[in-house]
Design an enzyme around this catalytic site. Sequence first.
Site, short mmCIF file in Angstrom:
data_model
loop_
_atom_site.label_atom_id
_atom_site.label_comp_id
_atom_site.label_asym_id
_atom_site.label_seq_id
_atom_site.Cartn_x
_atom_site.Cartn_y
_atom_site.Cartn_z
N LYS A 59 0.82 -1.21 0.00
CA LYS A 59 0.00 0.00 0.00
C LYS A 59 0.86 1.26 0.00
O LYS A 59 0.59 2.19 -0.75
CB LYS A 59 -0.93 0.02 1.23
N ARG A 75 -9.92 0.47 8.93
CA ARG A 75 -9.41 -0.85 9.31
C ARG A 75 -10.43 -1.66 10.08
O ARG A 75 -10.14 -2.80 10.47
CB ARG A 75 -8.16 -0.68 10.16
P1 ADP Z 1 2.22 -1.81 3.20
O1 ADP Z 1 2.21 -0.30 3.19
O2 ADP Z 1 1.01 -2.40 2.55
O3 ADP Z 1 2.46 -2.37 4.57
P2 ADP Z 1 4.80 -1.57 1.78
O4 ADP Z 1 4.51 -0.76 0.58
O5 ADP Z 1 5.50 -0.92 2.92
O6 ADP Z 1 3.43 -2.27 2.30
O7 ADP Z 1 5.63 -2.86 1.32
C1 ADP Z 1 6.13 -3.81 2.26
C2 ADP Z 1 7.55 -4.24 1.86
O8 ADP Z 1 7.49 -5.02 0.66
C3 ADP Z 1 8.51 -3.09 1.57
O9 ADP Z 1 9.80 -3.45 2.04
C4 ADP Z 1 8.51 -2.96 0.04
O10 ADP Z 1 9.77 -2.52 -0.44
C5 ADP Z 1 8.23 -4.39 -0.41
N1 ADP Z 1 7.33 -4.45 -1.59
C6 ADP Z 1 6.30 -3.64 -1.90
N2 ADP Z 1 5.68 -4.04 -3.03
C7 ADP Z 1 6.34 -5.15 -3.45
C8 ADP Z 1 6.18 -6.05 -4.56
N3 ADP Z 1 5.20 -5.87 -5.48
N4 ADP Z 1 7.04 -7.10 -4.67
C9 ADP Z 1 8.03 -7.28 -3.74
N5 ADP Z 1 8.23 -6.47 -2.68
C10 ADP Z 1 7.40 -5.42 -2.52
P1 ADP Z 2 0.93 -1.82 7.75
O1 ADP Z 2 -0.06 -1.53 6.68
O2 ADP Z 2 2.29 -2.12 7.24
O3 ADP Z 2 0.42 -2.80 8.75
P2 ADP Z 2 0.63 0.83 8.97
O4 ADP Z 2 1.82 1.70 8.92
O5 ADP Z 2 -0.52 1.14 8.12
O6 ADP Z 2 1.18 -0.61 8.73
O7 ADP Z 2 0.11 0.74 10.48
C1 ADP Z 2 0.97 0.53 11.56
C2 ADP Z 2 0.17 0.50 12.86
O8 ADP Z 2 -0.49 1.75 13.07
C3 ADP Z 2 -0.95 -0.53 12.91
O9 ADP Z 2 -0.47 -1.81 13.30
C4 ADP Z 2 -1.88 0.08 13.97
O10 ADP Z 2 -1.35 -0.10 15.28
C5 ADP Z 2 -1.78 1.57 13.66
N1 ADP Z 2 -2.81 1.99 12.69
C6 ADP Z 2 -2.61 2.44 11.42
N2 ADP Z 2 -3.80 2.74 10.83
C7 ADP Z 2 -4.76 2.48 11.76
C8 ADP Z 2 -6.19 2.56 11.76
N3 ADP Z 2 -6.87 2.97 10.67
N4 ADP Z 2 -6.84 2.19 12.88
C9 ADP Z 2 -6.18 1.78 13.98
N5 ADP Z 2 -4.85 1.66 14.05
C10 ADP Z 2 -4.13 2.02 12.96
#
Ligand code: ADP
Ligand code: ADP
Length: 210
Positions: A16, A87
């Site tokens: 994302k 979420r």
């Molecule tokens: P999210 O915001 O959904 O948690 P991220 O964009 O931070 O996800 O991506 C999680 C990890 O995976 C990061 O280290 C990113 O560099 C890697 N990543 C993101 N998209 C891809 C993909 N299509 N293939 C492989 N690795 C990816």
């Molecule tokens: P990812 O998509 O990689 O899990 P985020 O950076 O979006 O991580 O979120 C990290 C943390 O921030 C979550 O595990 C939660 O604790 C908090 N968080 C983010 N967005 C929300 C939300 N919409 N509602 C509640 N907690 C949130």
Amino acid sequence: MSEPHLLLFGPPGAGKGTQSANVADAYGIEHVTTGDALRANKDMETEHGTPREYMEAGELVPDPVVDAIVAEALATAEGYVLDGYPRNLDQAAELDAMTDLDAAAYLSVSESTLVERLTGRRVCTECGRNHHVEFDPPEEAGVCDDCGGELTQREDDTEDVVRERLRVYRENTEPVVERYRERGELIEIDGEQPPEAVWTDLDAAIENVL
Ligand code: ADP
Ligand code: ADP
Ligand code: ZN
């Protein structure tokens, strides 16, 4: 035409943040992300405690705290791509009352891939860019390709907390995804592909609805 209002869904590690950055660049709109906003305010005192205690355990921060962050960000954004909210179903109802969406896209990725992506993620402390030790390694270890900033591992990207975040996702967020799907408002993207291919599909899907 007014600027696009987009929502990007997906489990933790689906890509994302990575794809939202592409969307924000390509469409000239704001990237609104509750995760980054909460990380910047981890020790903010609220009547529910600080965000830090929830985030480090992989639990959701209480709704009133995140609802307020999103309401404020959307009030000032012309167009936006929203990442990390809603979420749970209560947040989804809150969002419905706040704004109208042009598109909701869902990045679908298998659980084993998610664990690999999250435990290998390294985030730039300066510009926020994500790298991955294996899938997107920086040219120099520990240094951001974009800005030369230091790369660190998020405290919640350890295997134990990752498992808990995925459980919380299945319990709280999957029902939200289902709700958008049932209303015929969900665009599904194969998030398992390399980042460039995901972006090609996502961009085409957005173009198609705008
Ligand atoms: P999210 O915001 O959904 O948690 P991220 O964009 O931070 O996800 O991506 C999680 C990890 O995976 C990061 O280290 C990113 O560099 C890697 N990543 C993101 N998209 C891809 C993909 N299509 N293939 C492989 N690795 C990816
Ligand atoms: P990812 O998509 O990689 O899990 P985020 O950076 O979006 O991580 O979120 C990290 C943390 O921030 C979550 O595990 C939660 O604790 C908090 N968080 C983010 N967005 C929300 C939300 N919409 N509602 C509640 N907690 C949130
Ligand atoms: Zn950087």
